[in-house]
Design a protein around this motif. Structure first.
Motif, PDB file in Angstrom:
ATOM      1  N   ASN A 128      53.295  52.973  19.588  1.00  0.00           N
ATOM      2  CA  ASN A 128      52.342  53.118  18.484  1.00  0.00           C
ATOM      3  C   ASN A 128      51.422  54.292  18.786  1.00  0.00           C
ATOM      4  O   ASN A 128      51.548  54.944  19.815  1.00  0.00           O
ATOM      5  CB  ASN A 128      51.538  51.824  18.267  1.00  0.00           C
ATOM      6  N   GLU A 129      50.506  54.536  17.901  1.00  0.00           N
ATOM      7  CA  GLU A 129      49.576  55.651  18.061  1.00  0.00           C
ATOM      8  C   GLU A 129      48.223  55.185  18.592  1.00  0.00           C
ATOM      9  O   GLU A 129      47.289  55.972  18.688  1.00  0.00           O
ATOM     10  CB  GLU A 129      49.381  56.369  16.719  1.00  0.00           C
ATOM     11  N   ALA A 130      48.117  53.901  18.933  1.00  0.00           N
ATOM     12  CA  ALA A 130      46.835  53.324  19.329  1.00  0.00           C
ATOM     13  C   ALA A 130      46.627  53.416  20.838  1.00  0.00           C
ATOM     14  O   ALA A 130      47.553  53.703  21.604  1.00  0.00           O
ATOM     15  CB  ALA A 130      46.763  51.867  18.891  1.00  0.00           C
ATOM     16  N   THR A 131      45.394  53.159  21.262  1.00  0.00           N
ATOM     17  CA  THR A 131      45.143  52.864  22.665  1.00  0.00           C
ATOM     18  C   THR A 131      45.214  51.351  22.802  1.00  0.00           C
ATOM     19  O   THR A 131      44.584  50.617  22.040  1.00  0.00           O
ATOM     20  CB  THR A 131      43.767  53.377  23.118  1.00  0.00           C
ATOM     21  N   ASN A 132      45.998  50.888  23.761  1.00  0.00           N
ATOM     22  CA  ASN A 132      46.373  49.477  23.830  1.00  0.00           C
ATOM     23  C   ASN A 132      45.704  48.750  24.990  1.00  0.00           C
ATOM     24  O   ASN A 132      45.429  49.356  26.036  1.00  0.00           O
ATOM     25  CB  ASN A 132      47.892  49.369  24.022  1.00  0.00           C
ATOM     26  N   PRO A 133      45.484  47.452  24.843  1.00  0.00           N
ATOM     27  CA  PRO A 133      45.155  46.651  26.017  1.00  0.00           C
ATOM     28  C   PRO A 133      46.339  46.637  26.966  1.00  0.00           C
ATOM     29  O   PRO A 133      47.482  46.883  26.557  1.00  0.00           O
ATOM     30  CB  PRO A 133      44.881  45.255  25.435  1.00  0.00           C
ATOM     31  N   ALA A 134      46.096  46.353  28.227  1.00  0.00           N
ATOM     32  CA  ALA A 134      47.181  46.376  29.212  1.00  0.00           C
ATOM     33  C   ALA A 134      46.870  45.422  30.365  1.00  0.00           C
ATOM     34  O   ALA A 134      45.704  45.097  30.627  1.00  0.00           O
ATOM     35  CB  ALA A 134      47.403  47.787  29.751  1.00  0.00           C
ATOM     36  N   ILE A 135      47.925  45.007  31.058  1.00  0.00           N
ATOM     37  CA  ILE A 135      47.832  44.034  32.151  1.00  0.00           C
ATOM     38  C   ILE A 135      48.489  44.607  33.403  1.00  0.00           C
ATOM     39  O   ILE A 135      49.571  45.186  33.339  1.00  0.00           O
ATOM     40  CB  ILE A 135      48.563  42.719  31.798  1.00  0.00           C
ATOM     41  N   LEU A 136      47.849  44.418  34.552  1.00  0.00           N
ATOM     42  CA  LEU A 136      48.452  44.729  35.844  1.00  0.00           C
ATOM     43  C   LEU A 136      49.070  43.457  36.405  1.00  0.00           C
ATOM     44  O   LEU A 136      48.411  42.412  36.479  1.00  0.00           O
ATOM     45  CB  LEU A 136      47.389  45.252  36.815  1.00  0.00           C
ATOM     46  N   LYS A 183      55.650  43.377  22.818  1.00  0.00           N
ATOM     47  CA  LYS A 183      55.937  43.015  21.434  1.00  0.00           C
ATOM     48  C   LYS A 183      54.672  42.568  20.702  1.00  0.00           C
ATOM     49  O   LYS A 183      54.631  42.587  19.467  1.00  0.00           O
ATOM     50  CB  LYS A 183      56.994  41.913  21.393  1.00  0.00           C
ATOM     51  N   GLN A 184      53.653  42.147  21.480  1.00  0.00           N
ATOM     52  CA  GLN A 184      52.385  41.741  20.891  1.00  0.00           C
ATOM     53  C   GLN A 184      51.338  42.857  20.923  1.00  0.00           C
ATOM     54  O   GLN A 184      50.180  42.630  20.604  1.00  0.00           O
ATOM     55  CB  GLN A 184      51.829  40.516  21.622  1.00  0.00           C
ATOM     56  N   GLY A 185      51.779  44.058  21.334  1.00  0.00           N
ATOM     57  CA  GLY A 185      50.868  45.188  21.367  1.00  0.00           C
ATOM     58  C   GLY A 185      50.072  45.330  22.644  1.00  0.00           C
ATOM     59  O   GLY A 185      49.044  46.007  22.670  1.00  0.00           O
ATOM     60  N   ILE A 186      50.549  44.703  23.728  1.00  0.00           N
ATOM     61  CA  ILE A 186      49.857  44.758  25.021  1.00  0.00           C
ATOM     62  C   ILE A 186      50.771  45.440  26.043  1.00  0.00           C
ATOM     63  O   ILE A 186      51.896  45.002  26.275  1.00  0.00           O
ATOM     64  CB  ILE A 186      49.476  43.354  25.519  1.00  0.00           C
ATOM     65  N   GLY A 187      50.280  46.493  26.668  1.00  0.00           N
ATOM     66  CA  GLY A 187      51.043  47.184  27.692  1.00  0.00           C
ATOM     67  C   GLY A 187      50.932  46.490  29.040  1.00  0.00           C
ATOM     68  O   GLY A 187      50.152  45.550  29.227  1.00  0.00           O
ATOM     69  N   GLU A 198      52.713  31.015  27.089  1.00  0.00           N
ATOM     70  CA  GLU A 198      51.303  30.620  27.232  1.00  0.00           C
ATOM     71  C   GLU A 198      50.471  31.811  27.723  1.00  0.00           C
ATOM     72  O   GLU A 198      49.349  32.045  27.254  1.00  0.00           O
ATOM     73  CB  GLU A 198      51.170  29.461  28.215  1.00  0.00           C
ATOM     74  N   THR A 199      51.029  32.558  28.652  1.00  0.00           N
ATOM     75  CA  THR A 199      50.320  33.717  29.191  1.00  0.00           C
ATOM     76  C   THR A 199      50.156  34.794  28.120  1.00  0.00           C
ATOM     77  O   THR A 199      49.094  35.411  28.000  1.00  0.00           O
ATOM     78  CB  THR A 199      51.060  34.275  30.413  1.00  0.00           C
ATOM     79  N   GLY A 200      51.202  35.023  27.338  1.00  0.00           N
ATOM     80  CA  GLY A 200      51.123  36.002  26.262  1.00  0.00           C
ATOM     81  C   GLY A 200      50.046  35.637  25.248  1.00  0.00           C
ATOM     82  O   GLY A 200      49.276  36.505  24.807  1.00  0.00           O
ATOM     83  N   ARG A 201      49.970  34.354  24.894  1.00  0.00           N
ATOM     84  CA  ARG A 201      48.942  33.915  23.948  1.00  0.00           C
ATOM     85  C   ARG A 201      47.543  34.112  24.527  1.00  0.00           C
ATOM     86  O   ARG A 201      46.612  34.526  23.821  1.00  0.00           O
ATOM     87  CB  ARG A 201      49.163  32.450  23.569  1.00  0.00           C
ATOM     88  N   TRP A 202      47.402  33.798  25.821  1.00  0.00           N
ATOM     89  CA  TRP A 202      46.106  33.952  26.468  1.00  0.00           C
ATOM     90  C   TRP A 202      45.657  35.419  26.488  1.00  0.00           C
ATOM     91  O   TRP A 202      44.514  35.726  26.173  1.00  0.00           O
ATOM     92  CB  TRP A 202      46.173  33.414  27.898  1.00  0.00           C
ATOM     93  N   MET A 203      46.571  36.286  26.841  1.00  0.00           N
ATOM     94  CA  MET A 203      46.229  37.705  26.903  1.00  0.00           C
ATOM     95  C   MET A 203      45.887  38.257  25.519  1.00  0.00           C
ATOM     96  O   MET A 203      44.948  39.041  25.363  1.00  0.00           O
ATOM     97  CB  MET A 203      47.371  38.500  27.530  1.00  0.00           C
ATOM     98  N   LEU A 204      46.641  37.812  24.512  1.00  0.00           N
ATOM     99  CA  LEU A 204      46.353  38.264  23.148  1.00  0.00           C
ATOM    100  C   LEU A 204      44.968  37.792  22.711  1.00  0.00           C
ATOM    101  O   LEU A 204      44.201  38.535  22.089  1.00  0.00           O
ATOM    102  CB  LEU A 204      47.430  37.732  22.201  1.00  0.00           C
ATOM    103  N   GLU A 205      44.637  36.556  23.049  1.00  0.00           N
ATOM    104  CA  GLU A 205      43.334  35.989  22.678  1.00  0.00           C
ATOM    105  C   GLU A 205      42.181  36.664  23.402  1.00  0.00           C
ATOM    106  O   GLU A 205      41.139  36.968  22.801  1.00  0.00           O
ATOM    107  CB  GLU A 205      43.335  34.487  22.990  1.00  0.00           C
ATOM    108  N   THR A 206      42.332  36.941  24.693  1.00  0.00           N
ATOM    109  CA  THR A 206      41.205  37.401  25.492  1.00  0.00           C
ATOM    110  C   THR A 206      41.080  38.906  25.566  1.00  0.00           C
ATOM    111  O   THR A 206      40.060  39.429  26.043  1.00  0.00           O
ATOM    112  CB  THR A 206      41.282  36.830  26.923  1.00  0.00           C
ATOM    113  N   LEU A 207      42.101  39.642  25.097  1.00  0.00           N
ATOM    114  CA  LEU A 207      42.028  41.094  25.090  1.00  0.00           C
ATOM    115  C   LEU A 207      41.910  41.661  23.680  1.00  0.00           C
ATOM    116  O   LEU A 207      41.989  42.878  23.498  1.00  0.00           O
ATOM    117  CB  LEU A 207      43.245  41.705  25.783  1.00  0.00           C
ATOM    118  N   ALA A 208      41.720  40.800  22.704  1.00  0.00           N
ATOM    119  CA  ALA A 208      41.614  41.255  21.300  1.00  0.00           C
ATOM    120  C   ALA A 208      40.414  42.178  21.131  1.00  0.00           C
ATOM    121  O   ALA A 208      39.395  42.024  21.779  1.00  0.00           O
ATOM    122  CB  ALA A 208      41.502  40.058  20.380  1.00  0.00           C
TER     123      ALA A 208
END
Length: 265
Positions: A25-33, A58-62, A255-265
């Motif tokens: 995408n053209e956005a700056t994305n949240p990301a996880i190490l 797939k949820q927009g998180i790198g 569960e982890t994907g949902r958590w990251m989507l919720e807390t990095l929104a």
């Protein structure tokens, strides 16, 4: 959402090999190490990290998943592994992740598996404003006691007497210097959790009593009000992923994907 994966080389000497997975995408994305566990690798057991990276993208998180030095494809000698060096690698990787132009540095999280979970906590304690959220899978806590039980007192004693020891873990052999065993007593993830004030998720299997207890203690000791403990019945340390039944592993990833989507929104 489409995504791309790319091999990258991290750290001062570019010895740390990683995989960046990013949504297209053209956005700056949240990301996880993502930090793997002891004697493992960047894709983790049963490819759980590789699968998680795709789920997140797939949820927009790198994400960035790395091999610690001495493991997987990274340079260095596994015998030189210490908790100090694992922590150095984690900080180098987090610095690299934040520097990427497609990453929003204000929305970066961290996840660790087993010993990697303890390293994640220590990294967050060193940089308390760096990570907006954290997830711990089957976390280690009392490092010396845990490894004394899992590797055996005789191997600790042999390394102390001879400088290093080679241990057959059943699925692979590892060679560790006495400096690794000494480093286990130098860090306290149980104290580090008190310095992390952002959202915390901890997941463990009830069949893995030490990790379940550790996960509960971390969540109870966390300073944040936004925290969640998931203890899964009939799940072992690696969420039964090697049994051929991926039901529980898939649940952990979702569960982890949902958590990251919720807390990095």
């Amino acid at each position: 959402m489409e995504y791309l994966e790319k091999q990258v080389f991290v750290g001062k000497d570019k010895e740390i090999v990683g995989i960046v997975t990013m949504p297209v995408n053209e956005a700056t994305n949240p990301a996880i190490l993502l930090l793997h566990g002891f004697a493992s690798h960047k894709d983790e057991v049963g490819n759980m990290f590789a699968d998680l990276a795709i789920e997140l993208a797939k949820q927009g998180i790198g994400s960035l998943r790395i091999d610690f030095r001495g493991w997987g494809e990274s340079g260095g000698d596994m015998a030189d592994t210490t908790v100090h060096r694992l922590l150095e690698d984690a900080q180098a990787a987090s610095h690299y992740l934040l520097s990427r132009q497609e990453v929003d540095p204000s929305r970066v999280g961290i996840l660790g598996f087993s010993l990697g979970a303890a390293v994640a906590l220590l990294a967050a304690a060193e940089q308390p404003t760096r990570f907006k959220t954290m997830a711990l899978w089957s976390p280690a806590r009392r490092l010396r006691a845990q490894f004394l039980e899992s590797l055996g007192e005789d191997n600790f004693a042999y390394a102390q007497k001879h400088g290093q020891v080679t241990i057959d873990l059943g699925w692979r052999s590892v060679t560790l210097k006495n400096s690794f065993f000494d480093s286990l007593a130098a860090f306290s993830p149980g104290q580090a959790i008190k310095q992390f004030q952002n959202p915390l998720l901890a997941i463990a299997g009830r069949l893995d009593s030490p990790a379940s207890e550790n996960a509960r203690n971390y969540v109870e000791g966390a300073a944040t009000a936004q925290k969640r403990l998931i203890l899964i019945d009939d799940a072992n340390h690696t969420f039964n992923v090697l049994s051929g039944d991926r039901t529980i592993a898939t649940r952990v990833i979702e569960e982890t994907g949902r958590w990251m989507l919720e807390t990095l929104a």
